[in-house]
Design an enzyme around this catalytic site. Structure first.
Site, PDB file in Angstrom:
ATOM      1  N   ASP A  33       0.817  -1.227   0.000  1.00  0.00           N
ATOM      2  CA  ASP A  33       0.000   0.000   0.000  1.00  0.00           C
ATOM      3  C   ASP A  33       0.848   1.273   0.000  1.00  0.00           C
ATOM      4  OD1 ASP A  33       0.698  -0.294   2.715  1.00  0.00           O
ATOM      5  OD2 ASP A  33      -1.331   0.075   3.472  1.00  0.00           O
ATOM      6  N   ASP A 164      -5.490  -0.046   5.839  1.00  0.00           N
ATOM      7  CA  ASP A 164      -6.299  -0.386   7.012  1.00  0.00           C
ATOM      8  C   ASP A 164      -7.428   0.614   7.206  1.00  0.00           C
ATOM      9  OD1 ASP A 164      -4.283  -2.164   7.215  1.00  0.00           O
ATOM     10  OD2 ASP A 164      -3.368  -1.297   9.001  1.00  0.00           O
TER      11      ASP A 164
HETATM   12  C1  GLA Z   1       0.021  -2.382   8.475  1.00  0.00           C
HETATM   13  C2  GLA Z   1      -0.152  -0.988   7.887  1.00  0.00           C
HETATM   14  C3  GLA Z   1      -0.742  -1.059   6.470  1.00  0.00           C
HETATM   15  C4  GLA Z   1       0.010  -2.048   5.585  1.00  0.00           C
HETATM   16  C5  GLA Z   1       0.214  -3.381   6.310  1.00  0.00           C
HETATM   17  C6  GLA Z   1       1.094  -4.331   5.533  1.00  0.00           C
HETATM   18  O1  GLA Z   1      -1.219  -2.957   8.703  1.00  0.00           O
HETATM   19  O2  GLA Z   1      -0.970  -0.205   8.693  1.00  0.00           O
HETATM   20  O3  GLA Z   1      -0.747   0.219   5.902  1.00  0.00           O
HETATM   21  O4  GLA Z   1       1.221  -1.512   5.146  1.00  0.00           O
HETATM   22  O5  GLA Z   1       0.766  -3.215   7.592  1.00  0.00           O
HETATM   23  O6  GLA Z   1       0.493  -4.709   4.345  1.00  0.00           O
END
Ligand code: GLA
Length: 364
Positions: A33, A164
């Site tokens: 992301d 997320d």
């Molecule tokens: C955490 C971060 C997300 C993403 C994931 C890995 O959850 O908050 O933004 O980078 O790790 O995919």
């Protein structure tokens, strides 16, 4: 106890507004992301509930079942506690022109923290939703997600991507969200029929703000500098030959191959091809273990055990360094696979099952 009861018990009056936000599990597309790539999360039934009411003074008085009571002055400096999420939300509401002096707030959570199931984003989204409701202000779900991410960056210290917060703010149960993290375009993809995504916690957790997450992010930024591009989304495997640092090479290779896997996975989901989807999950786990180095012995043990008892695919989910795995199984093998994992992996426990016929009863 739900947040409303907790609020009433603690503050001796009812809350003015309440809201909630769910955790998520990412089916595939990890650490893509913040490289402007693709992700494929879906909500889990576990959630965070927030109840609140304004105060006339400028204090934040918080009560959380998990972390206890805490009182601070609302514009005081961050202190590494959960109140930082509230400080951040008040700060960004003020930037929206919604000045809130002080707050009583109760938080109840069923999302295990530090487990890769996005409890922080759910807390951010739930607080922002409840604040908007309290003051009668409207923010779009995308704007809420973006503010949530800013809270994470500037008040928590994790320079996370947007997956997320977008997932918690935008999607609904039973939907898989295909998100393009460059332009925030989304597509809802139906979940498999007759298969279950099993979410198993490894029993070990790690705080992202401890630094390993940010370190991975920096390493991918170094890769983009070597390649003279703005993000790894625009790189191909064949471009990587000019990167002489083997660690940076591996980090970039993970991101490039993972993006490719997400695009394929979306198609396999649409085609109801669980076998092929599962293969991608297995490849994704190897890439996270060997190239991105974010797995752990416990996570690897769960993945291996699941595979050896007939899972179609298994991988760690979320940021890694502990936390959860997601396992794809046919519905008829599911119970046995869960039993075997819990037997063989001593600290592990079942978080939830996700599938068409076992979606949580309370649809939103
Ligand atoms: C955490 C971060 C997300 C993403 C994931 C890995 O959850 O908050 O933004 O980078 O790790 O995919």
């Amino acid at each position: 106890m739900n947040s409303q009861s907790l609020f009433k018990q603690h503050f001796q009056h009812s809350a003015v507004s309440s809201s909630e936000a769910h955790g998520r599990v990412n089916l595939i597309g990890e650490h893509t992301d913040y490289n402007k790539g693709f992700v494929l999360p879906t909500l889990i039934e576990q959630k965070i509930e927030v109840s609140l009411s304004p105060r006339l003074d400028s204090k934040i008085v918080g009560i959380s079942e998990e972390f206890g009571e805490k009182t601070v002055i609302s514009d005081s400096n961050t202190d590494g506690t959960w109140i930082d999420f509230v400080r951040g939300a008040l700060y960004y509401m003020a930037k929206e022109g919604q000045l809130i002096k002080g707050l009583n707030i109760a938080v109840a959570s069923s999302i295990p923290t530090g487990s890769g199931l996005s409890s922080s984003a759910a807390l951010e989204i739930a607080i922002l939703r409840a604040l908007c409701q309290m003051v009668g202000y409207e923010l779009s779900s995308t704007k809420i997600a973006k503010i949530g991410q800013l809270i994470e960056h500037n008040f928590i210290g994790t320079f996370c991507g947007i997956m997320d917060q977008m997932s918690s703010s935008k999607s609904k149960f039973g939907q898989v969200l295909f998100l393009d993290c460059e332009n925030l375009n989304t597509e809802i993809v139906p979940i498999f029929e007759d298969y279950t995504f099993i979410i198993i916690h490894s029993g070990s957790t790690r705080k992202l703000s401890e630094g390993l997450y940010n370190e991975r992010k920096r390493e991918t930024e170094i890769a983009t500098k070597f390649l003279s591009i703005s993000s790894l989304r625009y790189a191909e495997i064949s471009d990587l030959n000019i990167i002489k640092d083997p660690k940076i090479f591996r980090r970039a290779r993970h991101v490039i191959t993972e993006n490719d896997r997400v695009l394929k996975a979306v198609q396999f989901l649409k085609d109801n091809n669980a076998q092929a989807f599962g293969n991608l999950m297995n490849e994704s786990h190897i890439s996270m273990d060997k190239d991105y180095e974010i797995s752990s012995p416990e996570l690897n043990h769960i993945v291996k055990t699941a595979q050896s008892y007939g899972a179609l695919g298994a991988r760690l989910t979320g940021a890694g360094f502990g936390g959860c795995t997601v396992v794809l199984s046919s519905n008829n093998r599911r119970d046995n696979i869960i039993k075997k994992i819990l037997e063989h992996c001593p600290k592990s426990y079942l978080v939830t099952n996700i599938g068409q016929n076992i979606a949580p009863s309370k649809n939103e």
